[in-house]
Design a protein around this motif. Structure first.
Motif, mmCIF file in Angstrom:
data_model
loop_
_atom_site.group_PDB
_atom_site.id
_atom_site.type_symbol
_atom_site.label_atom_id
_atom_site.label_comp_id
_atom_site.label_asym_id
_atom_site.label_seq_id
_atom_site.Cartn_x
_atom_site.Cartn_y
_atom_site.Cartn_z
ATOM 1 N N LEU A 73 65.377 42.378 22.984
ATOM 2 C CA LEU A 73 64.592 43.561 23.349
ATOM 3 C C LEU A 73 65.407 44.842 23.171
ATOM 4 C CD1 LEU A 73 61.864 44.481 24.541
ATOM 5 C CD2 LEU A 73 62.911 44.265 26.788
ATOM 6 N N LEU A 74 66.675 44.787 23.530
ATOM 7 C CA LEU A 74 67.555 45.943 23.302
ATOM 8 C C LEU A 74 67.673 46.255 21.813
ATOM 9 C CD1 LEU A 74 70.671 45.717 25.641
ATOM 10 C CD2 LEU A 74 69.192 47.669 25.309
ATOM 11 N N LEU A 75 67.875 45.212 21.011
ATOM 12 C CA LEU A 75 67.992 45.422 19.562
ATOM 13 C C LEU A 75 66.687 45.933 18.974
ATOM 14 C CD1 LEU A 75 70.107 42.278 18.666
ATOM 15 C CD2 LEU A 75 70.878 44.651 18.751
ATOM 16 N N TRP A 76 65.559 45.416 19.457
ATOM 17 C CA TRP A 76 64.253 45.849 18.952
ATOM 18 C C TRP A 76 64.005 47.320 19.288
ATOM 19 C CZ3 TRP A 76 59.660 46.939 21.826
ATOM 20 C CH2 TRP A 76 58.531 47.131 21.026
ATOM 21 N N SER A 77 64.324 47.727 20.521
ATOM 22 C CA SER A 77 64.120 49.133 20.879
ATOM 23 C C SER A 77 65.084 50.047 20.114
ATOM 24 C CB SER A 77 64.230 49.341 22.388
ATOM 25 O OG SER A 77 65.485 48.953 22.859
ATOM 26 N N THR A 78 66.247 49.520 19.727
ATOM 27 C CA THR A 78 67.156 50.297 18.881
ATOM 28 C C THR A 78 66.561 50.461 17.483
ATOM 29 O OG1 THR A 78 69.062 49.471 20.096
ATOM 30 C CG2 THR A 78 69.494 50.431 17.951
ATOM 31 N N LEU A 79 65.963 49.400 16.969
ATOM 32 C CA LEU A 79 65.333 49.488 15.652
ATOM 33 C C LEU A 79 64.180 50.479 15.636
ATOM 34 C CD1 LEU A 79 65.275 45.776 14.445
ATOM 35 C CD2 LEU A 79 66.524 47.680 13.437
ATOM 36 N N LEU A 80 63.438 50.584 16.744
ATOM 37 C CA LEU A 80 62.345 51.556 16.815
ATOM 38 C C LEU A 80 62.874 52.986 16.790
ATOM 39 C CD1 LEU A 80 59.885 49.929 19.340
ATOM 40 C CD2 LEU A 80 59.693 50.074 16.869
ATOM 41 N N GLY A 81 64.089 53.178 17.299
ATOM 42 C CA GLY A 81 64.779 54.457 17.136
ATOM 43 C C GLY A 81 64.353 55.574 18.052
#
Length: 134
Positions: A73-81
């Motif tokens: 979830l942390l990585l996904w929210s980072t990808l959303l930017g």
């Protein structure tokens, strides 16, 4: 609408719409990797253990799965930017993650939240100042 001198003010980002800088993006990726590594270090050695009957504790395999999903979830929210999204996600993951008695290990992830939300609010204030709203 233009300001004095015919200069158009910069476009305002909506609430929580400011984008991550390169440094913030790397910090988000590092936080996700850090969490995945810590959760694995904490829970993999306990995978074979059985819980006593009637125990309300979380099984080690469940804690490992939840921790890895939270790291994702942390990585996904980072990808959303988005700054605010990553800040809120980092705070939730740090506070609600399966850290057991090692809550202090979540401190670097928890420090990411105020840094990002402060930068988001600072950027919003700079846009208001440039637009002449302050």
């Amino acid at each position: 609408m233009t300001q004095a001198g015919g200069v158009k003010p910069p476009a305002r980002p909506g609430f929580g719409q400011s984008r991550l800088s390169k440094t913030e993006r790397w910090a988000g990726y590092a936080a996700g990797a850090y969490m995945a590594i810590w959760v694995a270090v904490l829970w993999v050695p306990h995978l074979g253990q059985k819980l006593p009957k009637g125990s309300k504790a979380l099984a080690p395999s469940d804690a490992l799965l939840i921790g890895l999903l939270m790291a994702g979830l942390l990585l996904w929210s980072t990808l959303l930017g988005r700054r605010l999204l990553l800040g809120i996600t980092a705070l939730a993951v740090a506070l609600l993650g399966p850290w057991s008695t090692w809550q202090a290990a979540a401190t670097p992830i928890m420090m990411l939240a105020p840094w990002l939300t402060f930068k988001a609010s600072k950027e919003k204030a700079e846009f208001k100042l440039a637009a002449g709203d302050i």
